[in-house]
Scaffold this motif. Structure first.
Motif, mmCIF file in Angstrom:
data_model
loop_
_atom_site.group_PDB
_atom_site.id
_atom_site.type_symbol
_atom_site.label_atom_id
_atom_site.label_comp_id
_atom_site.label_asym_id
_atom_site.label_seq_id
_atom_site.Cartn_x
_atom_site.Cartn_y
_atom_site.Cartn_z
ATOM 1 N N PHE A 111 -59.685 -19.316 -24.293
ATOM 2 C CA PHE A 111 -59.147 -19.393 -23.116
ATOM 3 C C PHE A 111 -57.905 -20.368 -23.149
ATOM 4 O O PHE A 111 -57.628 -21.100 -23.830
ATOM 5 N N GLU A 112 -56.779 -20.210 -22.140
ATOM 6 C CA GLU A 112 -55.865 -20.822 -22.145
ATOM 7 C C GLU A 112 -56.131 -21.920 -20.891
ATOM 8 O O GLU A 112 -57.064 -21.751 -19.864
ATOM 9 N N SER A 113 -55.507 -23.250 -20.990
ATOM 10 C CA SER A 113 -55.989 -24.204 -20.153
ATOM 11 C C SER A 113 -54.827 -24.935 -19.571
ATOM 12 O O SER A 113 -53.668 -24.838 -20.342
ATOM 13 N N SER A 114 -54.791 -25.647 -18.467
ATOM 14 C CA SER A 114 -53.820 -26.441 -17.964
ATOM 15 C C SER A 114 -54.296 -27.704 -17.178
ATOM 16 O O SER A 114 -55.649 -27.692 -16.983
ATOM 17 N N ALA A 115 -53.754 -28.586 -16.794
ATOM 18 C CA ALA A 115 -54.213 -29.436 -15.947
ATOM 19 C C ALA A 115 -54.573 -28.874 -14.658
ATOM 20 O O ALA A 115 -54.133 -27.929 -14.144
ATOM 21 N N CYS A 116 -55.554 -29.563 -14.011
ATOM 22 C CA CYS A 116 -56.385 -28.915 -12.690
ATOM 23 C C CYS A 116 -56.475 -30.193 -11.851
ATOM 24 O O CYS A 116 -56.831 -31.362 -12.199
ATOM 25 N N LEU A 117 -56.189 -29.903 -10.525
ATOM 26 C CA LEU A 117 -56.546 -30.887 -9.289
ATOM 27 C C LEU A 117 -57.854 -30.671 -8.957
ATOM 28 O O LEU A 117 -58.099 -29.550 -8.292
ATOM 29 N N VAL A 118 -58.675 -31.631 -9.158
ATOM 30 C CA VAL A 118 -60.204 -31.566 -8.618
ATOM 31 C C VAL A 118 -60.577 -32.592 -7.704
ATOM 32 O O VAL A 118 -59.832 -33.917 -7.491
ATOM 33 N N SER A 119 -61.535 -32.359 -6.849
ATOM 34 C CA SER A 119 -62.207 -33.422 -5.908
ATOM 35 C C SER A 119 -63.573 -33.306 -6.072
ATOM 36 O O SER A 119 -64.237 -32.421 -6.566
ATOM 37 N N ASN A 120 -64.198 -34.353 -5.364
ATOM 38 C CA ASN A 120 -65.557 -34.354 -5.253
ATOM 39 C C ASN A 120 -66.029 -33.806 -3.979
ATOM 40 O O ASN A 120 -65.000 -33.462 -2.830
ATOM 41 N N VAL A 121 -67.006 -33.328 -3.565
ATOM 42 C CA VAL A 121 -67.672 -32.549 -2.408
ATOM 43 C C VAL A 121 -67.244 -33.348 -1.223
ATOM 44 O O VAL A 121 -66.669 -33.172 -0.049
ATOM 45 N N ALA A 122 -67.682 -34.975 -1.175
ATOM 46 C CA ALA A 122 -67.782 -35.749 -0.128
ATOM 47 C C ALA A 122 -66.225 -35.989 0.279
ATOM 48 O O ALA A 122 -66.142 -35.930 1.468
ATOM 49 N N SER A 123 -65.345 -36.244 -0.785
ATOM 50 C CA SER A 123 -64.103 -36.460 -0.177
ATOM 51 C C SER A 123 -63.515 -35.368 0.202
ATOM 52 O O SER A 123 -62.505 -35.402 1.312
#
Length: 207
Positions: free
Chosen positions: A172-184
């Protein structure tokens, strides 16, 4: 102020440059030995890539920027908000040119630090595989004859070539991702979605 963790290592400068589009106070900051940078909009923490998803999941920070490869490997409870326009690389299976990927009935040995990814993508490819966890240079697997192939992330493929290996297949190809937690994502929903909207607008401008 949104707390955001970013990875040290190969993506650090790209990530800081990206965040400076949205927080001009970060412009004067140099990485040095500082692990926390306070801007006008963000409080930025520099973390080892493999530790970063834990900080996000445990609500130490609100957001994180991390490669898709680490997200898939760790399988933590994160909200994947969107992919970012940097940190491009590929997860590949690689080996010596003379060794084929064809099934031959014997056990196939894979050296990698991405154990979960190797199993997820390859267990159905052969009748039996053995995943060997290496934390250092996985290219040593075939060189030392402890594995048939390696599964690893590559940018240019230069290291593979220098060690006599070639890409057999791109998983697969990859790049940077923006993630959060559920609470935030729940409690800072407006701020986070506003930031996501700005990121999308920047992405559209760059494309």
């Amino acid at each position: 102020m949104i707390r955001i963790a970013i990875p040290t290592g190969r993506m650090l400068e790209q990530t800081l440059d990206f965040l400076r589009n949205f927080d001009k106070k970060l412009l004067g900051e140099e990485k040095g030995r500082k692990l926390r940078i306070r801007g006008e909009r963000f409080e930025v923490f520099l973390a080892k890539p493999w530790d970063l998803p834990l900080y996000v999941e445990e609500r130490v920070v609100d957001l994180g920027i991390i490669g898709r490869d680490v997200i898939l490997e760790q399988e933590r409870n994160l909200v994947n908000l969107l992919s970012l326009p940097f940190g491009y690389c590929k997860m590949v299976i690689a080996g010596y040119p003379h060794i084929s990927l064809e099934k031959n009935g014997k056990e196939i040995k894979i050296a990698t630090k991405y154990e979960n990814i190797a199993r997820k993508f390859l267990e159905g490819k052969w009748s039996k595989i053995k995943v060997i966890k290496l934390n250092g240079s996985v290219e040593l697997g075939p060189i030392l004859n402890i594995s048939d192939f390696i599964v690893d992330i590559v940018e240019t493929g230069k290291t593979l070539k220098e060690n006599g290996l070639e890409i057999k297949e791109v998983l697969f190809e990859s790049s940077a991702c923006l993630v959060s937690n559920v609470a935030s994502f729940v409690y800072l929903r407006d701020e986070i979605l506003s930031f996501v909207k700005e990121v999308r607008k920047l992405n559209d401008k760059c494309n």
